[in-house]
Design a protein around this motif. Structure first.
Motif, PDB file in Angstrom:
ATOM      1  N   ASP A   1       0.967  -0.951   0.055  1.00 14.71           N
ATOM      2  CA  ASP A   1      -0.100  -0.357   0.183  1.00 14.71           C
ATOM      3  C   ASP A   1       0.958   1.278   0.224  1.00 14.71           C
ATOM      4  OD1 ASP A   1      -1.958   1.883   0.271  1.00 14.71           O
ATOM      5  OD2 ASP A   1      -2.849   0.811   1.943  1.00 14.71           O
TER       6      ASP A   1
ATOM      7  N   ASP B   1      -1.892   6.001  -2.203  1.00 15.38           N
ATOM      8  CA  ASP B   1      -2.899   6.799  -2.890  1.00 15.38           C
ATOM      9  C   ASP B   1      -2.900   5.311  -4.416  1.00 15.38           C
ATOM     10  OD1 ASP B   1      -0.561   7.436  -4.261  1.00 15.38           O
ATOM     11  OD2 ASP B   1      -0.348   8.055  -5.473  1.00 15.38           O
ATOM     12  N   GLY B   2      -2.029   4.613  -4.032  1.00 15.68           N
ATOM     13  CA  GLY B   2      -2.442   3.017  -5.020  1.00 15.68           C
ATOM     14  C   GLY B   2      -1.578   2.228  -4.122  1.00 15.68           C
ATOM     15  N   TRP B   3      -0.904   0.869  -5.108  1.00 14.07           N
ATOM     16  CA  TRP B   3      -0.493  -0.289  -4.336  1.00 14.07           C
ATOM     17  C   TRP B   3       0.516  -0.480  -6.113  1.00 14.07           C
ATOM     18  CZ3 TRP B   3      -2.013  -2.898  -0.377  1.00 14.07           C
ATOM     19  CH2 TRP B   3      -3.309  -2.775   0.023  1.00 14.07           C
TER      20      TRP B   3
ATOM     21  N   LEU C   1      -8.008  -5.407  -3.221  1.00 11.67           N
ATOM     22  CA  LEU C   1      -7.097  -4.013  -3.158  1.00 11.67           C
ATOM     23  C   LEU C   1      -7.524  -2.726  -3.265  1.00 11.67           C
ATOM     24  CD1 LEU C   1      -4.753  -4.930  -5.708  1.00 11.67           C
ATOM     25  CD2 LEU C   1      -4.389  -5.251  -3.305  1.00 11.67           C
TER      26      LEU C   1
ATOM     27  N   LYS D   1      -8.154   0.747  -5.442  1.00 12.06           N
ATOM     28  CA  LYS D   1      -7.202   1.313  -5.771  1.00 12.06           C
ATOM     29  C   LYS D   1      -6.708   1.089  -6.583  1.00 12.06           C
ATOM     30  CE  LYS D   1      -5.537   2.140  -1.969  1.00 12.06           C
ATOM     31  NZ  LYS D   1      -4.298   2.598  -0.398  1.00 12.06           N
ATOM     32  N   PRO D   2      -5.973   2.096  -7.507  1.00 11.41           N
ATOM     33  CA  PRO D   2      -5.209   1.263  -8.832  1.00 11.41           C
ATOM     34  C   PRO D   2      -3.369   1.105  -8.474  1.00 11.41           C
ATOM     35  CG  PRO D   2      -5.091   4.003  -8.584  1.00 11.41           C
ATOM     36  CD  PRO D   2      -5.808   3.691  -6.809  1.00 11.41           C
TER      37      PRO D   2
END
Length: 371
Positions: free
Chosen positions: A49, A52-54, A78, A81-82
């Motif tokens: 993580d 703002d994303g992975w 997830l 989240k992008p």
């Protein structure tokens, strides 16, 4: 009993996550598993993580089924989240297979060692509809059983592009000694070798996590293979050098997240086992080479069990790897057999000279170079 110490080697999570599900290893670190259509029927992938994303570590093979599972994972564990970054440990299809999809369809950045990216992109572009002569010559030189060779020749060869999504231009390079920020942690990058060239492993500076890919596995040894692309390669020495170097980083409390099988604790013990396993295999093999033997004659000596049809190819290339190591270190000589196979014999077993041709009429132009 009360106060007993935990085992020095253990699996903290005895069961893998179900398809489409994830297991939380630590805050911001998820373990997921994708299926593979082979004897080793799964690959582990991880998501870290980044707020703002992975960041995703490895991707599984390219298939509609695998991408469907990724869609389920992105919508479920997830949390929608992008995936903004994909990090691949090495270039093998079960690890890099969907990296190009994440780049093309999801706008993710690809992070890789230079060697891994070059191998992956080169191999996806090298599509063969029939077997290259060099590959067939390599199989013959390893003593592949005639019936297995004939069956392979009757089928279309496997192509990297069959299980790896097209890879667009562009990647971010990582190298030995780099530090990369993922999942709220700084990770030291240490390169392995042997199973795959410039194989990336990641060692957290902030806690006890290690992402090892296929360089370090918990209950099996990584395949160390030689192929027609570099028939004189010595991946066994490469792998042992990497393991002995990485062994210096091992601590008893580290949680190791491998590319296959289960995460584990007990890295110093496992490193010792892996290194000793291959030294033992080399010693057994050398002891058995009192008479000339091809790679295909060495399976029981190396693996201590019969090899099934589905394992034959991996066993053959690993046998070549161990013979190459003995040859490069000067422990054995080799000669050409009438059928084109290299046969190896322990030095001092007879008066054989290196790279002698056995049988008349065998042309020498197709032999591997003597280094």
């Amino acid at each position: 009993m009360d106060g007993a110490r935990p085992p020095a080697f253990r699996h903290p999570w005895p069961e893998p996550p179900a398809p489409g599900q994830a297991t939380e290893i630590a805050e911001g670190v998820l373990w997921m598993r994708l299926p593979l259509p082979m004897a080793l029927d799964h690959v582990n992938v991880y998501a870290l993580d980044d707020g703002d994303g992975w960041t995703v570590i490895d991707t599984g093979i390219s298939s509609k089924k695998t991408r469907g599972l990724w869609s389920d994972l992105m919508a479920g564990p997830l949390a929608g989240k992008p995936v903004i970054r994909v990090v691949v440990t090495h270039h093998h299809p079960d690890h890099v297979g969907n990296a190009g999809w994440f780049q093309s369809e999801h706008g993710a950045d690809l992070v890789s060692s230079r060697t891994a990216w070059l191998f992956a992109r080169m191999l996806t572009l090298d599509v063969q509809e029939s077997w290259p002569d060099e590959t067939l010559e390599f199989y013959r030189s390893a003593g592949m059983a005639p019936e297995i060779l004939a069956k392979r020749m009757s089928e279309r060869p496997f192509n990297f592009a069959d299980t790896v999504y097209p890879m667009p231009l562009g990647f971010v390079r990582i190298k030995q000694g780099d530090v990369i920020r993922m999942g709220g942690r700084d990770w030291d990058v240490h390169m392995g070798n042997g199973h795959a060239p410039e194989h990336a492993t990641f060692w957290s500076r902030d806690d006890n996590l290690v992402i090892s890919g296929d360089q370090i596995l918990s209950s099996i040894s990584p395949n160390l293979g030689v192929y027609a692309t570099e028939p004189m390669a010595d991946p066994v020495s490469d792998w042992l050098e990497a393991c002995e170097r990485l062994q210096q980083l091992a601590r008893p409390d580290q949680v190791v997240l491998p590319g296959h099988k289960l995460p584990f604790i007990g890295l110093p013990i496992r490193m010792k086992q892996l290194i000793e396993n291959h030294h033992g295999a080399l010693a057994r093999l050398l002891d058995d080479l009192d008479a000339p033997k091809a790679a295909s004659d060495c399976f029981v000596t190396l693996f201590k069990r019969p090899i099934r049809d589905g394992e034959y190819g991996l066993a053959l290339v690993e046998a070549v790897a161990h013979l190459n190591q003995l040859y490069h270190t000067g422990a054995v000589t080799r000669a050409r057999r009438e059928d084109g196979a290299w046969v190896y014999q322990r030095k001092g077993s007879d008066d054989a000279g290196q790279d002698r041709n056995l049988g008349r009429g065998r042309r020498s132009g197709g032999s591997a170079p003597v280094l």
